[in-house]
Design a protein around this motif. Sequence first.
Motif, PDB file in Angstrom:
ATOM      1  N   LYS A 271      17.534  29.571  79.385  1.00 28.11           N
ATOM      2  CA  LYS A 271      16.776  30.183  78.291  1.00 28.11           C
ATOM      3  C   LYS A 271      17.781  30.516  77.209  1.00 28.11           C
ATOM      4  O   LYS A 271      18.103  31.677  76.948  1.00 28.11           O
ATOM      5  N   ALA A 272      18.326  29.475  76.575  1.00 26.92           N
ATOM      6  CA  ALA A 272      19.511  29.620  75.738  1.00 26.92           C
ATOM      7  C   ALA A 272      19.258  30.470  74.501  1.00 26.92           C
ATOM      8  O   ALA A 272      18.444  30.102  73.642  1.00 26.92           O
ATOM      9  N   PRO A 273      19.970  31.597  74.371  1.00 21.90           N
ATOM     10  CA  PRO A 273      19.874  32.393  73.147  1.00 21.90           C
ATOM     11  C   PRO A 273      20.699  31.757  72.025  1.00 21.90           C
ATOM     12  O   PRO A 273      21.790  31.225  72.255  1.00 21.90           O
ATOM     13  N   VAL A 274      20.157  31.832  70.838  1.00 25.32           N
ATOM     14  CA  VAL A 274      20.827  31.347  69.626  1.00 25.32           C
ATOM     15  C   VAL A 274      20.999  32.569  68.735  1.00 25.32           C
ATOM     16  O   VAL A 274      20.032  33.062  68.142  1.00 25.32           O
ATOM     17  N   VAL A 275      22.208  33.091  68.660  1.00 28.54           N
ATOM     18  CA  VAL A 275      22.462  34.350  67.960  1.00 28.54           C
ATOM     19  C   VAL A 275      22.922  34.034  66.538  1.00 28.54           C
ATOM     20  O   VAL A 275      24.017  33.497  66.327  1.00 28.54           O
ATOM     21  N   VAL A 276      22.059  34.344  65.569  1.00 31.71           N
ATOM     22  CA  VAL A 276      22.311  34.003  64.165  1.00 31.71           C
ATOM     23  C   VAL A 276      22.613  35.290  63.397  1.00 31.71           C
ATOM     24  O   VAL A 276      21.731  36.146  63.212  1.00 31.71           O
ATOM     25  N   PHE A 277      23.858  35.430  62.951  1.00 32.10           N
ATOM     26  CA  PHE A 277      24.264  36.612  62.202  1.00 32.10           C
ATOM     27  C   PHE A 277      23.948  36.436  60.717  1.00 32.10           C
ATOM     28  O   PHE A 277      23.674  35.317  60.248  1.00 32.10           O
ATOM     29  N   ALA A 278      23.993  37.533  59.992  1.00 33.17           N
ATOM     30  CA  ALA A 278      23.589  37.530  58.584  1.00 33.17           C
ATOM     31  C   ALA A 278      24.461  36.624  57.729  1.00 33.17           C
ATOM     32  O   ALA A 278      24.005  36.103  56.697  1.00 33.17           O
ATOM     33  N   ASP A 279      25.722  36.421  58.139  1.00 36.16           N
ATOM     34  CA  ASP A 279      26.627  35.600  57.342  1.00 36.16           C
ATOM     35  C   ASP A 279      26.578  34.124  57.727  1.00 36.16           C
ATOM     36  O   ASP A 279      27.352  33.312  57.208  1.00 36.16           O
ATOM     37  N   ALA A 280      25.684  33.737  58.611  1.00 34.45           N
ATOM     38  CA  ALA A 280      25.630  32.349  59.075  1.00 34.45           C
ATOM     39  C   ALA A 280      25.143  31.420  57.964  1.00 34.45           C
ATOM     40  O   ALA A 280      24.454  31.836  57.026  1.00 34.45           O
ATOM     41  N   ASP A 281      25.493  30.156  58.109  1.00 34.30           N
ATOM     42  CA  ASP A 281      24.973  29.114  57.232  1.00 34.30           C
ATOM     43  C   ASP A 281      23.555  28.805  57.707  1.00 34.30           C
ATOM     44  O   ASP A 281      23.347  27.997  58.615  1.00 34.30           O
ATOM     45  N   LEU A 282      22.567  29.461  57.129  1.00 35.55           N
ATOM     46  CA  LEU A 282      21.193  29.371  57.623  1.00 35.55           C
ATOM     47  C   LEU A 282      20.610  27.968  57.530  1.00 35.55           C
ATOM     48  O   LEU A 282      19.978  27.498  58.483  1.00 35.55           O
TER      49      LEU A 282
END
Length: 497
Positions: A271-282
Motif C-alpha cells: 500500500k505504497a505511500p507517496v509523500v508529496v511535500f509543499a516544495d515538490a515539483d507537482l
Amino acid sequence: MPTSDVRRTTAAEPLVSPAEFPPDRHFVDGAFRPASGGGFLDVVDPCSGKTIAQTAEGTAEDVDAAVQAAGAAAPGWRRRTPKQRSEILHRIADRIAARADLFARLEAVDTGKPMAVARDDVEQAVDTFRFMAGAVRAPVSAAAEQYAEGHLSLIQREPLGVVGVVTPWNYPLLMAAWKIAPILAAGNTLVLKPSELTPLTTLKFAELTDHLLPPGVFNVVTGTGPVAGARLAGHPDVAMIALTGSVGSGRAVARAAADSLKRVHLELGGKAPVVVFADADLPAAAVALRTAGYWNSGQECGAACRVLVHESVAGRFAELLVEQVGSFVVGEPGAGEEVELGPLVSQAHFERVTGFLERARAQGARAAIGGGALDGPGYFVAPTVLVDVPDGAECTREEIFGPVVTVETFRDEQEAVDRANAVSYGLAASVWTEDARRSHDVAARLDAGTVWVNDHLVLASEVPWGGFNGSGYGRDLSVYALDDFSRTKHVMHNVTR
C-alpha cells in the motif's frame, strides 16, 4: 463521478491463434502429461469474460510426481559449474527474446494487459535471466582466512535442493522469471505452480525451453492454491517454498510450510505511500503517478496508490493528477498501441475493486474522476482518483489492487511519516521534495523495502525487491535473491603443524 474523459477501445481481431496456445497439461520431468484426476480449469479472457483455453487441474498426486522428478534431477544439476548453469540461463534468455512477440501476445490475452505493458514484462524477464547468468559467476563471500588461530575457515554456498514456487496472476511471466532465474542459477531444481487464472505464458515457457534444461530440473503443475499450492507448500521433500501473492496466500503458505520447517520466501502485497511535500515539483509528480499509480491497471503491489500531500498544495496536486488520469485510453490489448489500461483480471477481482469503491463513497470519499465500472463486456474499471478521503478510511489502509489512487493531506513532516507507516504493509514508498536533506531523512524513516525519491516504480535487476511487515520477507532480483535461494556452510580446517 466524471468518467466521460476515459476512452474505451475494442479489438478487431484475436491476438493469439489457436495453434499458438501452449499444451493444456502439466510439464513434469521434461514432458507434458495430463492431470492424474483428468480435470481441467478454464482460462478466461478478462476483456470479454469468455473461456479461451483450459489447463490441467492439478492434484496432490501431480505435485508429488513433480517433486519426485525435481528431487531426482537435483544432484546432477547442483554438480554443474556456475559457468555451465550460466550458459544455460543465457540460452533461456535468448529463447525468450527470440519469441518475445508471442510471449507478449499470450500475456496480453491471458491477463488483459496492454501490449506495451506485456512487452515490458517480456523484456524484463529476459534481463532477469541475463543478470542472474552473470551474477552466479561472480559470487561475493567472506574471504578464506584463519579467523581462529591455526584453523582455516572456508565459507561455501550450496543449493537448497527442490524449491516450490507459487506465482501470481498480475505478472505471470515476469514473476516466474524472478523466481526461476535465481533458483536455477544457485543450483536448485524447482516445481512451479502458476496462478490458475493466468497460466499460459508459464506453460509456453516450459514448451519453448524444454530442451535447454535436463529433465526434472524445471517442472510446472497447474491447479488451484488450496489443492496444488497447499501440497507444494507442505511437501516434506521441498526445501523452500517461494510465493508472490496476496497476504492471505502468504499466511496459508507459511502455515503449510511450518510442519516441515522449510524455508519460506514471501513477496506479498503493498500500500505504497507517496509523500508529496509543499516544495515538490507537482507537475512532475502528477506525470510520474500517471504511470506509477495505474501501470497494469493498478494491479501492482508497488503501485503509487496512496498519496499523502501537504495541505497547502493538495488542491493543486489533485487537479494535476485528475488532468493526467483523464487522458487515459482504456481498452482491449488487441485494439492498438494507444491502449494504456486494460481490464481487471477476473470477475471476482472486478467485484472486489468495485466493492472498495462503493464503500469508499459510503464512507465520504469523493471520486474526482472515475469511481466505477465502465460500460460494456469484460472487467473494466475507470481509472479513479479519490479525494476528500476521511482519516483511517478502508481505501487508505487496504490494498485495492486496481486503478485507484487516494489523495490525503498532512500538516507537517512527522505527521506524514507517521501516517505513511500506519498500515500493515511495508513494500514500497516514495518521497517528493526538492530538499536533499529532507529526502534522505524521510526516506530513512519510512518503513518500506524500497523508497524512491522524486520518482516511483522504477526497478532494475541489480537492486533487491522485497518488503517488511505484512509485505513479507525475502528478496527478489539482485545478488540478494541468490542468497535467498542458497545456504551457507562453514568448513574449518585445522592447519596447525
